[in-house]
Structure formats: structure tokens, C-alpha cells
Write a protein that holds these residues in place. Structure first.
Motif, short mmCIF file in Angstrom:
data_model
loop_
_atom_site.label_atom_id
_atom_site.label_comp_id
_atom_site.label_asym_id
_atom_site.label_seq_id
_atom_site.Cartn_x
_atom_site.Cartn_y
_atom_site.Cartn_z
N GLY A 200 0.82 -1.21 0.00
CA GLY A 200 0.00 0.00 0.00
C GLY A 200 0.85 1.25 0.00
N PHE A 201 0.23 2.33 -0.39
CA PHE A 201 0.86 3.64 -0.41
C PHE A 201 0.87 4.23 0.99
N SER A 202 1.96 4.86 1.37
CA SER A 202 1.98 5.59 2.63
C SER A 202 2.49 7.01 2.36
N ALA A 203 1.82 7.95 2.96
CA ALA A 203 2.18 9.36 2.81
C ALA A 203 2.98 9.80 4.03
N HIS A 204 3.96 10.64 3.79
CA HIS A 204 4.74 11.23 4.87
C HIS A 204 4.36 12.70 4.96
N ARG A 205 4.20 13.17 6.20
CA ARG A 205 3.77 14.55 6.39
C ARG A 205 4.48 15.14 7.61
N ILE A 206 5.04 16.34 7.41
CA ILE A 206 5.66 17.08 8.51
C ILE A 206 4.79 18.32 8.73
N ALA A 207 4.26 18.44 9.94
CA ALA A 207 3.34 19.55 10.19
C ALA A 207 3.82 20.50 11.29
N ASN A 208 4.96 20.20 11.91
CA ASN A 208 5.42 21.06 12.99
C ASN A 208 6.88 20.76 13.28
N ALA A 209 7.52 21.63 14.04
CA ALA A 209 8.92 21.43 14.39
C ALA A 209 9.24 22.22 15.65
N SER A 210 10.41 21.96 16.20
CA SER A 210 10.89 22.69 17.35
C SER A 210 12.33 23.12 17.07
N VAL A 211 12.69 24.30 17.56
CA VAL A 211 14.00 24.88 17.29
C VAL A 211 14.82 24.94 18.57
N TYR A 212 16.10 24.61 18.44
CA TYR A 212 17.05 24.67 19.54
C TYR A 212 18.25 25.49 19.09
N LEU A 213 18.74 26.37 19.96
CA LEU A 213 19.97 27.13 19.71
C LEU A 213 20.95 26.78 20.82
N ASP A 214 22.12 26.29 20.43
CA ASP A 214 23.14 25.86 21.39
C ASP A 214 22.57 24.92 22.44
N GLY A 215 21.66 24.04 22.01
CA GLY A 215 21.08 23.04 22.89
C GLY A 215 19.90 23.50 23.72
N ASN A 216 19.57 24.79 23.67
CA ASN A 216 18.45 25.32 24.46
C ASN A 216 17.19 25.35 23.61
N SER A 217 16.09 24.87 24.16
CA SER A 217 14.83 24.82 23.44
C SER A 217 14.18 26.19 23.34
N PHE A 218 13.67 26.49 22.16
CA PHE A 218 12.90 27.71 21.94
C PHE A 218 11.48 27.32 21.53
N PHE A 219 10.99 26.32 22.25
CA PHE A 219 9.65 25.77 22.05
C PHE A 219 8.60 26.89 22.08
N GLY A 220 7.81 26.99 21.02
CA GLY A 220 6.71 27.93 20.96
C GLY A 220 7.08 29.38 20.72
N ARG A 221 8.38 29.67 20.56
CA ARG A 221 8.80 31.05 20.40
C ARG A 221 9.11 31.42 18.95
N CYS A 222 9.27 30.42 18.09
CA CYS A 222 9.48 30.67 16.67
C CYS A 222 8.16 30.47 15.94
N GLU A 223 7.90 31.34 15.01
CA GLU A 223 6.70 31.20 14.21
C GLU A 223 6.99 30.37 12.95
N GLU A 224 8.22 30.46 12.48
CA GLU A 224 8.59 29.79 11.24
C GLU A 224 10.10 29.65 11.18
N ILE A 225 10.56 28.57 10.54
CA ILE A 225 11.99 28.43 10.26
C ILE A 225 12.15 27.97 8.82
N ASP A 226 13.08 28.61 8.14
CA ASP A 226 13.44 28.22 6.77
C ASP A 226 14.90 27.79 6.84
#
Length: 174
Positions: free
Chosen positions: A3-29
Motif C-alpha cells: 500500500g501507499f503511505s504518505a509522509h507529512r511534517i506539520a510542525n517542528a521545534s528549534v534549539y539554539l546551542d542546545g536550548n529549546s525555543f519551544f513555541g517562540r518561533c513562528e517559522e523556520i526556513d
């Protein structure tokens, strides 16, 4: 029948120097690894072709949903590189629904190129963009390395295969 399976990425989390910036970034490119191409023309060839010359600079940006002191200290220092990590969960879906979630991790060494002081309007939340340039990127999907690119060490691997081994040998770097 498989069967076919779809892969989907709908969210992410950003870390700078190992520190979480959970919920503080609106977008990352994270940018794109692009090949630098140049035209090649030779006698007898019916047309002009492009040939690869190397790899272009890697640039991206983070859009912040506000100004945060712990991030700002890293963003405002252009002479120091930062370890950036973007982690996401890839949803695997088939006809029976969600069947798996696998990790996607992108690790980069980046230098921020601008420090946004802000743009303010009444009743409009401010956003802060932080463009960066990268000298290292490694991407791993479900424990398998997709790509490793280290500009300063002349290392470029795709799926574990060294793309520059002959080049490094030819220039006496191996």
C-alpha cells in the motif's frame, strides 16, 4: 500488493546551542543546498549545457513571534557561530490512518547576519526575522543520515556516500 503511505511534517521545534525555543518561533526556513552551475560550450556540441562547479552558500531564517532575551543574545553576535537544531516528527499515514511517526533532525552551524530591532503597529503582533548563513548541515531521518555538508572541511556525503573523496585526494587534502 504494497500500500501507499504518505509522509507529512506539520510542525517542528528549534534549539539554539542546545536550548529549546519551544513555541517562540513562528517559522523556520533551513534553506536549500544548491549546486552552482556554469555554462559549458564546446566545438561539435549542438547546444549549451550546464555543469556543476560546486555548492552555493546555504542561507535560511528564523521568524520569531516576539523578542526573547536568551535568543537575542545569540542573534545579535555576528562574530560567533551558533549550533542550530530543528527537530520534527514525520507522520506516516496509509489507508488505515496514522501508522508511524519518525524523527527528522537537522543540525546546523550558523551565523546570524542581521539583528532585527522590530517593527511595531497598533493591535498587530510584532515578528522578528533572523537571517543566517550556515557552514555545516547534517540531516538525519529515522536514524539514517540523508546528508552531511561541512563547507570548511570539504566534506559532502549523501546517504553515507562521500561525494568529494576524489576531489580531496586530487587537491592533496585526503
Amino acid at each position: 500488493m504494497a500500500g501507499f503511505s504518505a509522509h507529512r511534517i506539520a510542525n517542528a521545534s528549534v534549539y539554539l546551542d542546545g536550548n529549546s525555543f519551544f513555541g517562540r518561533c513562528e517559522e523556520i526556513d533551513l534553506g536549500s543546498v544548491k549546486t552552482v552551475m556554469s555554462d559549458f560550450q564546446g566545438l561539435g556540441l549542438v547546444g549549451l549545457i550546464e555543469l556543476p562547479d560546486g555548492i552555493d552558500k546555504l542561507e535560511g531564517k528564523i521568524v520569531w513571534n516576539s523578542l526573547y532575551y536568551d535568543a537575542a543574545k545569540k542573534l545579535a553576535t555576528p562574530m560567533k557561530s551558533v549550533q542550530l537544531q530543528c527537530r520534527s516528527s514525520v507522520q506516516v499515514v496509509n489507508s488505515s490512518g496514522l501508522v508511524d511517526e519518525i524523527p527528522l533532525v537537522t543540525m546546523m552551524t550558523v551565523t546570524f547576519k542581521e539583528y532585527a530591532l522590530g517593527n511595531y503597529k497598533p493591535r498587530d503582533p510584532s515578528k522578528f526575522e533572523s537571517p543566517f548563513s550556515a557552514t555545516y548541515v547534517r540531516q538525519i531521518l529515522n536514524g539514517e543520515e540523508i546528508m552531511l555538508l561541512d563547507y570548511l572541511s570539504n566534506i559532502f556525503k549523501v546517504g553515507g556516500v562521500d561525494q568529494l573523496s576524489k576531489y580531496r585526494k586530487n587537491i592533496g587534502q585526503a
